[in-house]
Design a protein around this motif. Structure first.
Motif, PDB file in Angstrom:
ATOM      1  N   GLY A   1      -3.177   8.089   8.721  1.00 56.77           N
ATOM      2  CA  GLY A   1      -2.957   8.507   7.347  1.00 56.77           C
ATOM      3  C   GLY A   1      -1.885   7.710   6.634  1.00 56.77           C
ATOM      4  O   GLY A   1      -1.676   7.873   5.433  1.00 56.77           O
ATOM      5  N   ALA A   2      -1.222   6.821   7.363  1.00 57.83           N
ATOM      6  CA  ALA A   2      -0.234   5.955   6.708  1.00 57.83           C
ATOM      7  C   ALA A   2      -0.972   4.919   5.863  1.00 57.83           C
ATOM      8  O   ALA A   2      -2.079   4.506   6.210  1.00 57.83           O
ATOM      9  CB  ALA A   2       0.635   5.260   7.754  1.00 57.83           C
ATOM     10  N   PRO A   3      -0.373   4.506   4.750  1.00 61.70           N
ATOM     11  CA  PRO A   3      -1.050   3.525   3.893  1.00 61.70           C
ATOM     12  C   PRO A   3      -0.940   2.124   4.471  1.00 61.70           C
ATOM     13  O   PRO A   3       0.119   1.725   4.927  1.00 61.70           O
ATOM     14  CB  PRO A   3      -0.283   3.641   2.566  1.00 61.70           C
ATOM     15  CG  PRO A   3       1.086   4.072   2.969  1.00 61.70           C
ATOM     16  CD  PRO A   3       0.927   4.936   4.194  1.00 61.70           C
ATOM     17  N   LEU A   4      -2.052   1.420   4.450  1.00 61.27           N
ATOM     18  CA  LEU A   4      -2.064   0.029   4.907  1.00 61.27           C
ATOM     19  C   LEU A   4      -2.712  -0.844   3.833  1.00 61.27           C
ATOM     20  O   LEU A   4      -3.592  -0.407   3.105  1.00 61.27           O
ATOM     21  CB  LEU A   4      -2.859  -0.115   6.209  1.00 61.27           C
ATOM     22  CG  LEU A   4      -2.312   0.594   7.443  1.00 61.27           C
ATOM     23  CD1 LEU A   4      -3.262   0.384   8.619  1.00 61.27           C
ATOM     24  CD2 LEU A   4      -0.908   0.087   7.793  1.00 61.27           C
ATOM     25  N   LEU A   5      -2.260  -2.070   3.784  1.00 58.03           N
ATOM     26  CA  LEU A   5      -2.864  -3.037   2.872  1.00 58.03           C
ATOM     27  C   LEU A   5      -3.980  -3.756   3.617  1.00 58.03           C
ATOM     28  O   LEU A   5      -3.756  -4.365   4.673  1.00 58.03           O
ATOM     29  CB  LEU A   5      -1.806  -4.040   2.402  1.00 58.03           C
ATOM     30  CG  LEU A   5      -2.267  -5.152   1.470  1.00 58.03           C
ATOM     31  CD1 LEU A   5      -2.769  -4.574   0.156  1.00 58.03           C
ATOM     32  CD2 LEU A   5      -1.129  -6.132   1.209  1.00 58.03           C
TER      33      LEU A   5
ATOM     34  N   LEU B   1      -6.180   3.865   4.445  1.00 57.79           N
ATOM     35  CA  LEU B   1      -5.384   4.730   5.311  1.00 57.79           C
ATOM     36  C   LEU B   1      -5.565   4.331   6.762  1.00 57.79           C
ATOM     37  O   LEU B   1      -6.674   4.015   7.195  1.00 57.79           O
ATOM     38  CB  LEU B   1      -5.817   6.187   5.118  1.00 57.79           C
ATOM     39  CG  LEU B   1      -5.612   6.756   3.705  1.00 57.79           C
ATOM     40  CD1 LEU B   1      -6.065   8.204   3.655  1.00 57.79           C
ATOM     41  CD2 LEU B   1      -4.172   6.617   3.274  1.00 57.79           C
TER      42      LEU B   1
ATOM     43  N   ALA C   1       0.856  -1.182   0.000  1.00 52.62           N
ATOM     44  CA  ALA C   1       0.000   0.000   0.000  1.00 52.62           C
ATOM     45  C   ALA C   1       0.892   1.232   0.000  1.00 52.62           C
ATOM     46  O   ALA C   1       1.863   1.294   0.754  1.00 52.62           O
ATOM     47  CB  ALA C   1      -0.906   0.000   1.228  1.00 52.62           C
TER      48      ALA C   1
ATOM     49  N   ALA D   1      -6.039  -0.895  -0.753  1.00 46.89           N
ATOM     50  CA  ALA D   1      -5.173   0.017  -0.004  1.00 46.89           C
ATOM     51  C   ALA D   1      -6.058   0.969   0.779  1.00 46.89           C
ATOM     52  O   ALA D   1      -7.032   1.495   0.239  1.00 46.89           O
ATOM     53  CB  ALA D   1      -4.271   0.789  -0.959  1.00 46.89           C
TER      54      ALA D   1
ATOM     55  N   THR E   1      -8.034   1.564  -5.417  1.00 43.47           N
ATOM     56  CA  THR E   1      -8.934   0.504  -4.948  1.00 43.47           C
ATOM     57  C   THR E   1     -10.161   1.061  -4.246  1.00 43.47           C
ATOM     58  O   THR E   1     -10.795   0.369  -3.443  1.00 43.47           O
ATOM     59  CB  THR E   1      -8.189  -0.466  -4.009  1.00 43.47           C
ATOM     60  OG1 THR E   1      -7.582   0.281  -2.954  1.00 43.47           O
ATOM     61  CG2 THR E   1      -7.151  -1.260  -4.762  1.00 43.47           C
TER      62      THR E   1
END
Lengths: 252, 252
Positions: free
Chosen positions: B210-214, B196, A194, B194, A237
């Motif tokens: 606000g960090a991207p996470l899967l 946040l 991500a 993806a 996505t």
DNA sequence: AAGTGGTCTAGACCACTAG
DNA sequence: TAGTGGTCTAGACCACTTC
């Protein structure tokens, strides 16, 4: 009756059907049989290799499972082509909310030649600074941009490829590789992360900077696990997902 | 010699080896053979079903490919168990930068009973408000939290499951399902997006909001595609990736 | 030595496709 | 009707594991 080792397949040590499979693989990889072609009949292959038909069938079974061949009962066995529906979506995993796969609309926004950077060289198994072709595509679903693809391929594998040829295709990219260059993509290896949208990435996908995107780094491989394409995708996505299923089909 | 249809497997219409396969599947699903058990020998099965040994082999081949059975030459055929190395990582796809899979360290931060919400009911094929057990785990790799799992399972399938039992396991969760409840997870169906990080999600994974996470939504299925678990995972992919490979192994 | 799965054979018949 | 792949059989021998 005993079974003396047939002459046509000398090197021992591994099962006969593996030998047969290797010979068939070779024939396809070398282009002796091209995509869509029919193989000789099973009994013909058995005669040629000097083995029983059941042994040929076991070899063919493996190649069918691998996706390299395709059986059609009553007709023959064919080299799998990337232009039939079944394979069309084999390597395309983006689905909509309802779970359905739609045919993406492709727009090529860049096509250029250059030399492999470190990531490309590593992914493609090339020496640094080897010539590559770089293509940037925007894929839309239902007229909305969803995927941004940055593709790198070794120029040596695709002689004479031009933007015109590339954008003129009326099929998947893998079908182009196959029909024009005899390269069959059999396997892909993907790493997903991500990330946050930024710069032209955000602009091309029409999302705000800081929006979450799914990043996919894919290496496409042909026979003998030889890399033929490195692709960096970013997927919006918000309305779509990457779909994946593990473990085989059921029946019972 | 002609081949009259054997009596032990009456319903016709599909191939014999499919019948055999269905019978074996049934036996495993019902718990007649448990994980780790050895099946009768192939010749015994052939005699029991009244078919040739080659037919039994073809049925067993399919179940081995599916991951339900496991052959050991010279010893026998066994019901696959989720506690051996090979299957351990079959459904775990997070890898480090070097591409290696590490054994995650699991910490259970929540264990509660409740009633299925809309998403859970749909994913698990349950009526709304059916009883479920919800578990929240934090998985760490190299002592750093990387994955946040929210698991929902139908309470009816796991009678008597307590937090103590759950956290006391010294193996994978799927092994617990299998060893204690006879439920073999054979297939998973996943949708990735993806997103946040926000709220306690960010806190538990020690990332900034606000960090991207899967995000991974997984449904785990057992025999007959019966859903047994719904799992919502969020993965910090800063130092890890989701690894996926399409198309079978090569040799040639 | 005995028992297991692994490979291989030879040939029968069935189901599907095409002319 | 002829030819293809699909199923099934019966039995031989090999490779590996265990006693």
């Amino acid at each position: 009756m005993p079974s003396p080792r047939p002459a046509a397949l000398s090197p021992p040590g591994r099962p006969l059907y593996e030998e047969v499979r290797a010979h068939l693989t070779e024939g396809i990889a070398e282009g002796r049989w091209k995509a869509g072609d029919a193989l000789p009949t099973e009994s013909a292959l058995a005669a040629r290799f000097g083995v029983a038909i059941g042994t040929v069938r076991k070899a063919v079974d493996a190649l069918v499972a691998q996706g390299a061949l395709l059986r059609r009962q009553g007709k023959g066995t064919y080299v799998a082509a990337h232009d039939d529906r079944r394979l069309m979506f084999h390597f395309f995993h983006i689905v909509g909310a309802g779970g359905e796969k739609a045919q993406p609309e492709v727009r090529t926004v860049r096509f250029e030649r250059g030399r492999a950077d470190a990531a490309e060289a590593a992914a493609l198994g090339l020496p640094r600074d080897e010539r590559v072709i770089r293509i940037r595509n925007v894929l839309s679903l239902a007229s909305r941009p969803v995927i941004l693809d940055d593709i790198a391929i070794p120029a040596a594998l695709f002689p004479g490829l031009t933007e015109r040829i590339f954008t003129g295709r009326d099929n998947t990219i893998y079908h182009l590789y196959q029909s024009r260059y005899g390269i069959n993509v059999l396997r892909t290896d993907e790493h997903l992360r991500a990330v946050l949208a930024a710069g032209d990435m955000a602009q091309l996908l029409q999302v705000a900077p800081g929006a979450p995107l799914l990043e996919i780094r894919r290496v496409a491989l042909t026979f003998r696990d030889r890399p033929v394409e490195y692709r960096l995708s970013r997927v919006n996505t918000a309305a779509h997902a990457y779909h994946n299923t593990f473990g085989k089909g059921e029946a019972a």
